[in-house]
Structures are given as C-alpha cells and as structure tokens.
Write a protein that holds these residues in place. Sequence first.
Motif, mmCIF file in Angstrom:
data_model
loop_
_atom_site.group_PDB
_atom_site.id
_atom_site.type_symbol
_atom_site.label_atom_id
_atom_site.label_comp_id
_atom_site.label_asym_id
_atom_site.label_seq_id
_atom_site.Cartn_x
_atom_site.Cartn_y
_atom_site.Cartn_z
ATOM 1 N N GLU A 134 12.751 2.834 18.064
ATOM 2 C CA GLU A 134 12.245 1.558 17.665
ATOM 3 C C GLU A 134 10.881 1.399 17.607
ATOM 4 O O GLU A 134 10.570 1.230 16.641
ATOM 5 C CB GLU A 134 13.322 0.734 18.648
ATOM 6 C CG GLU A 134 12.760 -0.689 18.193
ATOM 7 C CD GLU A 134 14.042 -2.691 18.493
ATOM 8 O OE1 GLU A 134 13.240 -2.970 18.767
ATOM 9 O OE2 GLU A 134 14.919 -1.483 19.063
ATOM 10 N N CYS A 179 23.482 6.620 12.115
ATOM 11 C CA CYS A 179 24.458 5.574 13.197
ATOM 12 C C CYS A 179 25.195 5.816 12.805
ATOM 13 O O CYS A 179 25.951 7.402 12.325
ATOM 14 C CB CYS A 179 24.286 4.598 12.377
ATOM 15 S SG CYS A 179 23.224 3.277 12.137
ATOM 16 N N GLU A 183 27.497 0.087 18.077
ATOM 17 C CA GLU A 183 26.104 -0.255 18.145
ATOM 18 C C GLU A 183 24.958 0.263 17.587
ATOM 19 O O GLU A 183 23.997 -0.769 17.748
ATOM 20 C CB GLU A 183 25.802 -0.728 19.822
ATOM 21 C CG GLU A 183 25.968 1.360 20.976
ATOM 22 C CD GLU A 183 27.057 2.322 20.969
ATOM 23 O OE1 GLU A 183 27.346 2.651 22.056
ATOM 24 O OE2 GLU A 183 28.548 1.994 20.109
ATOM 25 N N THR A 184 24.970 1.111 17.534
ATOM 26 C CA THR A 184 23.613 1.644 16.831
ATOM 27 C C THR A 184 23.384 1.039 14.732
ATOM 28 O O THR A 184 22.229 0.943 14.693
ATOM 29 C CB THR A 184 23.683 2.868 16.717
ATOM 30 O OG1 THR A 184 23.707 3.658 17.284
ATOM 31 C CG2 THR A 184 22.328 3.697 15.865
ATOM 32 N N ARG A 187 22.309 -1.955 15.913
ATOM 33 C CA ARG A 187 20.550 -2.113 15.656
ATOM 34 C C ARG A 187 20.020 -1.970 14.499
ATOM 35 O O ARG A 187 19.060 -2.264 14.423
ATOM 36 C CB ARG A 187 20.135 -1.015 16.646
ATOM 37 C CG ARG A 187 18.929 -0.987 17.337
ATOM 38 C CD ARG A 187 18.924 0.251 18.095
ATOM 39 N NE ARG A 187 19.086 -0.144 19.026
ATOM 40 C CZ ARG A 187 20.045 0.271 19.293
ATOM 41 N NH1 ARG A 187 20.404 2.236 18.832
ATOM 42 N NH2 ARG A 187 20.703 0.994 20.998
ATOM 43 N N ARG A 190 20.077 -5.549 13.190
ATOM 44 C CA ARG A 190 19.178 -5.957 13.344
ATOM 45 C C ARG A 190 17.612 -5.905 13.189
ATOM 46 O O ARG A 190 16.023 -6.870 12.806
ATOM 47 C CB ARG A 190 19.369 -6.201 15.023
ATOM 48 C CG ARG A 190 20.325 -7.135 15.184
ATOM 49 C CD ARG A 190 20.536 -7.528 16.677
ATOM 50 N NE ARG A 190 20.296 -6.401 17.259
ATOM 51 C CZ ARG A 190 21.183 -4.959 17.619
ATOM 52 N NH1 ARG A 190 22.892 -5.854 17.635
ATOM 53 N NH2 ARG A 190 21.418 -4.427 18.747
ATOM 54 N N LEU A 191 17.355 -4.292 12.598
ATOM 55 C CA LEU A 191 15.951 -3.937 12.573
ATOM 56 C C LEU A 191 15.210 -4.509 10.627
ATOM 57 O O LEU A 191 14.350 -4.045 10.774
ATOM 58 C CB LEU A 191 15.390 -2.890 12.869
ATOM 59 C CG LEU A 191 15.682 -2.730 14.431
ATOM 60 C CD1 LEU A 191 15.635 -1.026 14.677
ATOM 61 C CD2 LEU A 191 14.847 -2.849 15.643
ATOM 62 N N ARG A 220 20.773 -11.613 12.043
ATOM 63 C CA ARG A 220 20.128 -11.387 12.343
ATOM 64 C C ARG A 220 19.122 -12.740 12.683
ATOM 65 O O ARG A 220 18.618 -13.020 11.446
ATOM 66 C CB ARG A 220 20.023 -10.255 11.767
ATOM 67 C CG ARG A 220 19.328 -10.274 10.290
ATOM 68 C CD ARG A 220 19.022 -8.474 9.634
ATOM 69 N NE ARG A 220 19.132 -9.178 8.359
ATOM 70 C CZ ARG A 220 19.462 -7.616 7.536
ATOM 71 N NH1 ARG A 220 19.723 -7.150 8.319
ATOM 72 N NH2 ARG A 220 19.411 -8.261 6.344
ATOM 73 N N HIS A 224 12.484 -9.699 14.434
ATOM 74 C CA HIS A 224 12.991 -8.543 14.886
ATOM 75 C C HIS A 224 12.699 -7.538 13.683
ATOM 76 O O HIS A 224 13.006 -6.267 14.265
ATOM 77 C CB HIS A 224 14.426 -8.319 15.161
ATOM 78 C CG HIS A 224 14.716 -9.246 16.151
ATOM 79 N ND1 HIS A 224 15.640 -10.330 16.627
ATOM 80 C CD2 HIS A 224 13.912 -9.627 17.990
ATOM 81 C CE1 HIS A 224 15.040 -10.785 17.478
ATOM 82 N NE2 HIS A 224 14.577 -10.035 18.544
#
Length: 394
Positions: A134, A179, A183-184, A187, A190-191, A220, A224
């Motif tokens: 990240e 991915c 959960e990935t 993420r 969100r990123l 989101r 972030h």
Amino acid sequence: MKFSMIFEAQLADPTVEREHQLFRDSVEQAVLAERMGFDGIWAVEHHSLKWYAHMSAPEIFLTWVAARTSTLRIGHGVVCMPFRFNHPARVAERAATLDLLSGGRLDLGAGRGGTLQETSLCGVDRERTAQEVEEALRIIGAAWQRDELEHHGELLDIDPHPVLPRPAQAPHPPLFLACSREETLARAARLGVGALVMGFAGPESVARMRRTYDAARAERDSAHFVSTEVNDHFSVLCPTIVLDDPERARSVGVRGQRFFAQSIGHWYGGGGVPDEAVVEGADEAAGMRAAEELMVARLHEQDIPVRPSSTATFQADHAYGSAEDAVAYVERLREAGADEIMCLIQMGTVPQEACMETIRQWGEKVIPRFRDDGPRTSVTVRSTPDTTHEGAHP
C-alpha cells in the motif's frame, strides 16, 4: 469489454533448453495476440517458484514484447512491491521508462509475492508485505504529481527528489492490485485502484467478488486514495484452451490447469512436486479430482485450514472446448461484472501449438462476438493502425 492474456511462464520438466524456449514461445504468443485483436497482455513477477512461474523479471519480458508490438497494452500483473523485492522509487523509474518507450501502453499492478520461498530469497518481512504494498502504491501515485517526490510514511522517508523520467501517461499509468480474496478486493476499491482478479472459482465467485468491490467503492472516502487518478477497472482470469476438436481442448486445458494447481499447491500449500506426466487419452477430470483430494489430505495433515480458496484452482469449469463454449463462458463473466477477460492459456503442460491455435480461435471467433467491428478472418495485421488502445486505460 477488453481482452488480454496473462503469462506465468510455467514449465514442466524445466531444463535450461526448455526454459529458454518457453520465453521465446511466450513472446511469439504475445505478438500473435496483438495481430488477433487482443487489447493487452499481463506478466507476473515471482521468484524461485520452479515449475509454477519462471517469470522473475517481467520488466524485461514486457519491454521485449513492447518493442515487437504497437497497440498491445503492456501490463505488470504484477510487480512484487515489498521494498526488498523492489524499492518503489525504482519501480516508478522503470515503469515510466517502459511507458514512454511504448507510447503510453503500460498498466501497473501491485502484489505481495508472499510465499516463504520468495520472501526468504530477498529477506522480505512477510508480516509487512500488505503494508509495504500500500505504501509503495502511494509513493508511485505521487511520484510525478510535483516536480519532486517527497514522502514521509509509516515505513519509508524520502526527502525531495525528482523521479526521472516522466511517463507518457499523465500523471502515471493506471494502477491495479492483485486480488484473490474479498478483503483484498475491498482494499483495492478503497485505494482507488483496479482489481486483477486471479481466482479460478468461476463466474459465480466473480459475481460475489464484483459485489464486494462495488460495495467498497460506494462507501469509500477519497482521502484513502493512493492517487488523484482513480481506476475502477475489474479484470478477471479466464483459463482457456480452444481448438477445432473440443474434447481435445478440454483434455489439454484441464491437464494444464492440473499442473497449475499442483505447482501452486506445492509452493503455497505444502503439496508435492507437480505431476508432469502427460498420458494420451487419460481421464483428466478424474486426475484433477484425485489431485484435489491429495491436496486437501496434505492440508489436513499440516493443520492448515481448508478454505474455498485452497481448492479453487482444481475447479475446471472454464473456457475449454470450442469457440462457442468460450463465447458462452465470456458471457457468464460479463454478466458477473467483468470489464476485462484475462485469458490464461500458457500453462505448464500445454504445447505451444495449442496455445497459438487458442489465440487464433479467440481472435477469429470469440473476441469479435463482443466487438462492433465484425469478425476477424485471418491473422493479417489491419491495414490502418488501431489507436484505440493508446493513452490511459478506460
């Protein structure tokens, strides 16, 4: 709908001579992919994973392919971003160089490379891989936003430095995250980066993963994001072999996938060395079931939880068979929410002629069904250049 291919550089019976030929064959496949109307290719980065992936320096492979092509997008699927594999400033420099030399054709994916076999080679801290990935994305996302990059994060401090050269795509090539778990995916959303969905679980699983990605997108916070440029592209894996003889295509494809599953199971799940024997006329579906049962037994012996992701690679309901079979499978992936079909053709036991014929069949009979410009009937290059792939990924 976009269409691409992904290269693991898998190799059964890995002698030096066969390894060298594998790379020459992979370049030949990539060049043909452009001629047949594919939009891009992806190349993985793995280290010391004999059998499973001999692609340890994808930046070299992708540069060679870029020099041999003109419209094909060139994708890192992915760069291992933990700092001891690749310092993020060096990733940025290499990516920009390839992007400018290819005329703005680069896509840049990030991943962990988290097997013990890989991390032990370079001294990577396995507990920090997700955090380092990240932070690396944040550094790359900011590298060309100002004349000089300055970064003060939880793991790295970089005083002001220019990052040279600048890429052709401003401010940078589209960013992605590998991915394989929900959960990935959350993420990645969100990123603000695209998802490279690497699983074998099939269209129903893809649909669930797409819902996870979209739910995270809806909730989101832009604070972030790793960059001012948001990429919501959703690319999914599609194992495929397509031949004139559908039964042979299924046999070749399932056998190739079994090698893939056994070799990944060897490095990720503690399984044995992959079975390299290819027996003409063998019941490959039965062989796949037996290999899955053996893997599950080994996981139980080692007290490793048997999750759906542990056995997904043994699920063989994919685009194996005729061109019509492949079209039907792509329809299911499209309905599941795929923006891009990422064809996995090069598997360890699949012969080069089957790979090349599959690429031709997709170009002539599958991809045109999802295009507006009609079927492709030969392997000749278009008379006028197709510029629709230049610039940033849609």
